[in-house]
Design a protein around this motif. Structure first.
Motif, PDB file in Angstrom:
ATOM      1  N   VAL A 359       0.844  -1.203   0.000  1.00  0.00           N
ATOM      2  CA  VAL A 359       0.000   0.000   0.000  1.00  0.00           C
ATOM      3  C   VAL A 359       0.873   1.245   0.000  1.00  0.00           C
ATOM      4  O   VAL A 359       0.582   2.233  -0.689  1.00  0.00           O
ATOM      5  N   GLY A 360       1.969   1.210   0.760  1.00  0.00           N
ATOM      6  CA  GLY A 360       2.894   2.336   0.741  1.00  0.00           C
ATOM      7  C   GLY A 360       3.463   2.573  -0.640  1.00  0.00           C
ATOM      8  O   GLY A 360       3.634   3.720  -1.082  1.00  0.00           O
ATOM      9  N   MET A 361       3.738   1.486  -1.367  1.00  0.00           N
ATOM     10  CA  MET A 361       4.280   1.621  -2.717  1.00  0.00           C
ATOM     11  C   MET A 361       3.228   2.080  -3.726  1.00  0.00           C
ATOM     12  O   MET A 361       3.568   2.670  -4.750  1.00  0.00           O
ATOM     13  N   ILE A 362       1.968   1.818  -3.444  1.00  0.00           N
ATOM     14  CA  ILE A 362       0.908   2.367  -4.298  1.00  0.00           C
ATOM     15  C   ILE A 362       0.867   3.889  -4.144  1.00  0.00           C
ATOM     16  O   ILE A 362       0.704   4.623  -5.129  1.00  0.00           O
ATOM     17  N   ALA A 363       1.036   4.364  -2.903  1.00  0.00           N
ATOM     18  CA  ALA A 363       1.109   5.815  -2.675  1.00  0.00           C
ATOM     19  C   ALA A 363       2.307   6.395  -3.425  1.00  0.00           C
ATOM     20  O   ALA A 363       2.217   7.462  -4.061  1.00  0.00           O
ATOM     21  N   PHE A 364       3.433   5.681  -3.362  1.00  0.00           N
ATOM     22  CA  PHE A 364       4.620   6.115  -4.107  1.00  0.00           C
ATOM     23  C   PHE A 364       4.337   6.160  -5.606  1.00  0.00           C
ATOM     24  O   PHE A 364       4.672   7.136  -6.298  1.00  0.00           O
ATOM     25  N   ALA A 365       3.711   5.098  -6.137  1.00  0.00           N
ATOM     26  CA  ALA A 365       3.436   5.027  -7.575  1.00  0.00           C
ATOM     27  C   ALA A 365       2.495   6.133  -8.021  1.00  0.00           C
ATOM     28  O   ALA A 365       2.625   6.661  -9.134  1.00  0.00           O
ATOM     29  N   ALA A 366       1.542   6.507  -7.160  1.00  0.00           N
ATOM     30  CA  ALA A 366       0.595   7.563  -7.524  1.00  0.00           C
ATOM     31  C   ALA A 366       1.286   8.908  -7.679  1.00  0.00           C
ATOM     32  O   ALA A 366       0.786   9.797  -8.394  1.00  0.00           O
ATOM     33  N   LEU A 367       2.434   9.074  -7.038  1.00  0.00           N
ATOM     34  CA  LEU A 367       3.228  10.299  -7.210  1.00  0.00           C
ATOM     35  C   LEU A 367       4.265  10.122  -8.307  1.00  0.00           C
ATOM     36  O   LEU A 367       4.476  11.015  -9.136  1.00  0.00           O
ATOM     37  N   PHE A 368       4.905   8.968  -8.324  1.00  0.00           N
ATOM     38  CA  PHE A 368       6.004   8.726  -9.255  1.00  0.00           C
ATOM     39  C   PHE A 368       5.519   8.554 -10.697  1.00  0.00           C
ATOM     40  O   PHE A 368       6.197   8.979 -11.628  1.00  0.00           O
ATOM     41  N   ALA A 369       4.361   7.919 -10.879  1.00  0.00           N
ATOM     42  CA  ALA A 369       3.868   7.651 -12.232  1.00  0.00           C
ATOM     43  C   ALA A 369       3.600   8.935 -13.033  1.00  0.00           C
ATOM     44  O   ALA A 369       4.072   9.056 -14.168  1.00  0.00           O
ATOM     45  N   PRO A 370       2.855   9.918 -12.495  1.00  0.00           N
ATOM     46  CA  PRO A 370       2.633  11.149 -13.261  1.00  0.00           C
ATOM     47  C   PRO A 370       3.883  11.997 -13.385  1.00  0.00           C
ATOM     48  O   PRO A 370       3.992  12.822 -14.297  1.00  0.00           O
ATOM     49  N   MET A 371       4.835  11.821 -12.472  1.00  0.00           N
ATOM     50  CA  MET A 371       6.026  12.660 -12.437  1.00  0.00           C
ATOM     51  C   MET A 371       6.835  12.566 -13.715  1.00  0.00           C
ATOM     52  O   MET A 371       7.479  13.527 -14.137  1.00  0.00           O
ATOM     53  N   GLY A 372       6.822  11.394 -14.376  1.00  0.00           N
ATOM     54  CA  GLY A 372       7.579  11.231 -15.600  1.00  0.00           C
ATOM     55  C   GLY A 372       7.166  12.193 -16.691  1.00  0.00           C
ATOM     56  O   GLY A 372       7.987  12.623 -17.503  1.00  0.00           O
ATOM     57  N   ALA A 373       5.894  12.540 -16.736  1.00  0.00           N
ATOM     58  CA  ALA A 373       5.419  13.543 -17.695  1.00  0.00           C
ATOM     59  C   ALA A 373       5.356  14.928 -17.054  1.00  0.00           C
ATOM     60  O   ALA A 373       5.643  15.935 -17.705  1.00  0.00           O
ATOM     61  N   PHE A 374       4.983  14.982 -15.779  1.00  0.00           N
ATOM     62  CA  PHE A 374       4.747  16.249 -15.088  1.00  0.00           C
ATOM     63  C   PHE A 374       5.999  17.126 -15.068  1.00  0.00           C
ATOM     64  O   PHE A 374       5.965  18.307 -15.467  1.00  0.00           O
ATOM     65  N   LEU A 375       7.130  16.574 -14.610  1.00  0.00           N
ATOM     66  CA  LEU A 375       8.338  17.388 -14.503  1.00  0.00           C
ATOM     67  C   LEU A 375       8.824  17.897 -15.866  1.00  0.00           C
ATOM     68  O   LEU A 375       9.106  19.092 -16.000  1.00  0.00           O
ATOM     69  N   PRO A 376       8.955  17.066 -16.903  1.00  0.00           N
ATOM     70  CA  PRO A 376       9.359  17.610 -18.197  1.00  0.00           C
ATOM     71  C   PRO A 376       8.389  18.655 -18.749  1.00  0.00           C
ATOM     72  O   PRO A 376       8.812  19.636 -19.376  1.00  0.00           O
ATOM     73  N   GLU A 377       7.095  18.472 -18.523  1.00  0.00           N
ATOM     74  CA  GLU A 377       6.106  19.429 -19.029  1.00  0.00           C
ATOM     75  C   GLU A 377       6.202  20.789 -18.351  1.00  0.00           C
ATOM     76  O   GLU A 377       5.764  21.797 -18.905  1.00  0.00           O
ATOM     77  N   LEU A 378       6.775  20.838 -17.177  1.00  0.00           N
ATOM     78  CA  LEU A 378       6.876  22.093 -16.435  1.00  0.00           C
ATOM     79  C   LEU A 378       7.967  23.013 -16.970  1.00  0.00           C
ATOM     80  O   LEU A 378       7.942  24.227 -16.720  1.00  0.00           O
ATOM     81  N   PHE A 379       8.938  22.462 -17.720  1.00  0.00           N
ATOM     82  CA  PHE A 379      10.101  23.246 -18.139  1.00  0.00           C
ATOM     83  C   PHE A 379      10.174  23.380 -19.660  1.00  0.00           C
ATOM     84  O   PHE A 379       9.758  22.488 -20.395  1.00  0.00           O
ATOM     85  N   ALA A 380      10.726  24.497 -20.117  1.00  0.00           N
ATOM     86  CA  ALA A 380      10.874  24.766 -21.544  1.00  0.00           C
ATOM     87  C   ALA A 380      11.921  23.845 -22.162  1.00  0.00           C
ATOM     88  O   ALA A 380      12.840  23.380 -21.485  1.00  0.00           O
ATOM     89  N   THR A 381      11.812  23.586 -23.470  1.00  0.00           N
ATOM     90  CA  THR A 381      12.676  22.637 -24.159  1.00  0.00           C
ATOM     91  C   THR A 381      14.154  22.979 -24.020  1.00  0.00           C
ATOM     92  O   THR A 381      14.980  22.081 -23.818  1.00  0.00           O
ATOM     93  N   ARG A 382      14.506  24.248 -24.089  1.00  0.00           N
ATOM     94  CA  ARG A 382      15.908  24.669 -24.127  1.00  0.00           C
ATOM     95  C   ARG A 382      16.659  24.314 -22.837  1.00  0.00           C
ATOM     96  O   ARG A 382      17.891  24.226 -22.842  1.00  0.00           O
ATOM     97  N   TYR A 383      15.939  24.116 -21.735  1.00  0.00           N
ATOM     98  CA  TYR A 383      16.597  23.686 -20.496  1.00  0.00           C
ATOM     99  C   TYR A 383      15.776  22.612 -19.766  1.00  0.00           C
ATOM    100  O   TYR A 383      15.871  22.446 -18.562  1.00  0.00           O
TER     101      TYR A 383
END
Length: 447
Positions: A359-383
């Protein structure tokens, strides 16, 4: 209170995936991108987790034998933390060249750096052989591991995200996000098999080296696969338009400081959950609760499998309802589960321990899974490589490097797991606050 909105987020010039892919040097398929982004991440996290497992089980008495059992464990975890300190450094260096030279070259380089550090650990002499030089060399190898991983994650998720259709970036980015689960399972299985097939004395003397040496074969495989991929179309377009940052780290700090700070603090929880559930719990279970290490490894591997299965589901869900909603749900679950989790571990019952970790790892996955798209989408391509990598790896310094050490000290000082649960809950509350002020990125263009 007003939510933070990035003033530098520009409208996209992004073209459809199949149009952009035609500019690449080689034909591209979803399966090739999935394999290339997944395989390297799985290998590098296998390397990284090997160290964490060995630190919990064997490094204390092999490299710090003059310490007490508790002090030796703390010292081993301190060297474990060196990898997390090195990760932001690797993020800056690999991010710099990844934003200026290309994603592919840095993915190959990070794999080789990580592999060198891991294989070297497999041949290190112990304290009994060369004295103080042994832990010094161990720290150096751990630094190489962290430095390499600092460039791996950002490049892998960018490979997936910058190729993906914008309405499926969550799903595509889940390919590298499944790598940690597989890497941990393979690393745990390696130690489990060795523990079952050789005596404890043989394992302590030389058996623990085998998984580190075996990494050489995995690195060769990962190198071969990554050399077959082309540069991402989003990066190629940026280069064609001469949209290249001179010093990416300076630009990201200057143009998006609030985004960088909020995203870094938001994802401390991901590392805290993972390394508290796996690395710390292994040490806590064996040294404090006196539980069988193989049983604990199996429970941890089961929880990692649950995390791996949940990751693409939760990542796809973030494509439908938004990154922020899924991440906020993760924080709420972490707060709710922080105290029951250790209460179940304290029972010593294998089924309840596996449930607590899963269950703890499900909580982790719920944060980690979107992060793969979330973090790159937050920043401009040049950096983007630099921004996403620094946010991810800097959050790991506290979440992954400090948390196991702090948790061990809290247990030693109080004799209770309650302070550890309180710490996890506090980090989850901080995460929720930071995610709340980040902008939603689902469905947006990569500008």
């Amino acid at each position: 209170m007003r939510r933070y909105s990035d003033p530098d987020h520009q409208a996209s010039k992004e073209q459809p995936l199949n149009t952009l892919a035609q500019t690449s040097a080689a034909p591209v398929s979803a399966s090739r991108i999935a394999i290339a982004s997944f395989i390297g991440t799985a290998i590098e996290f296998y390397d990284f987790y090997l160290y964490g497992t060995a630190a919990a089980l064997v490094f204390g008495h092999q490299f710090f034998p003059t310490f007490s059992a508790l002090a030796g464990t703390l010292a081993a975890f301190a060297t474990f933390g060196v990898g997390f300190i090195a990760r932001p450094m690797g993020a800056v260096v690999f991010g710099h060249f990844g934003d200026r030279v290309g994603r592919k070259a840095m993915l190959v380089a990070s794999l080789l750096v990580m592999g060198t550090g891991t294989v070297a650990i497999g041949v290190l002499p112990t304290y009994h052989a060369i004295g103080i030089g042994a832990p010094i060399l161990l720290v150096l190898c751990r630094f190489l591991q962290g430095f390499g991983l600092g460039g791996e994650w950002g490049g892998a998720v960018l490979l997936a995200t910058e190729y993906a259709p914008k309405n499926r970036r969550g799903l595509w980015s889940s390919f590298p996000q499944m790598g940690p689960a597989i890497g941990f399972i393979i690393a745990g299985a390696a130690f489990l098999v060795l523990g079952r097939t050789m005596s404890e004395q043989s394992f302590d003397d030389w058996g623990w080296r085998i998984p580190f040496l075996a990494s050489a074969l995995l690195v060769v495989l990962g190198y071969y696969i990554r050399m077959k991929i082309a540069e991402t179309p989003v990066f190629e377009r940026a280069m064609a338009e001469h949209d290249k940052a001179k010093v990416p780290i300076v630009e990201v700090v200057k143009r998006q400081p609030a985004t960088l700070l909020l995203s870094t603090c938001a994802f401390i929880l991901a590392h805290t959950l993972f390394y508290t559930i796996t690395t710390f719990s292994l040490s806590y279970g064996t040294t404090v609760l006196k539980l069988d290490k193989n049983m604990l490894l199996i429970c941890a591997m089961i929880s990692a499998l649950v995390m791996g299965l949940a990751t693409p589901v939760l990542a796809t869900w973030s494509d439908r309802v938004g990154r922020k909603r899924v991440c906020l749900g993760a924080a709420v679950l972490a707060v709710v589960w922080a105290f029951p989790m250790f209460a179940l571990i304290n029972t010593g019952n294998p089924v309840l321990i596996a449930l607590a970790m899963a269950v703890g790892m499900i909580a982790f996955a719920a944060l980690f899974a979107p992060m793969g798209a979330f973090l790159p989408e937050l920043f401009a391509t040049r950096y983007r490589y630099t921004g996403a990598s620094i946010a991810y790896n800097a959050s790991g310094v506290i979440g992954g490097g400090v948390s196991p050490i702090l948790a061990t000290q809290l247990i030693a000082a109080t004799g209770s797991s309650l302070p550890v649960s309180g710490y996890v809950a506090l980090i989850a509350v901080i995460c929720a606050g930071c995610v709340w002020f980040l902008r939603e990125t689902r469905g947006g263009d990569l500008g």
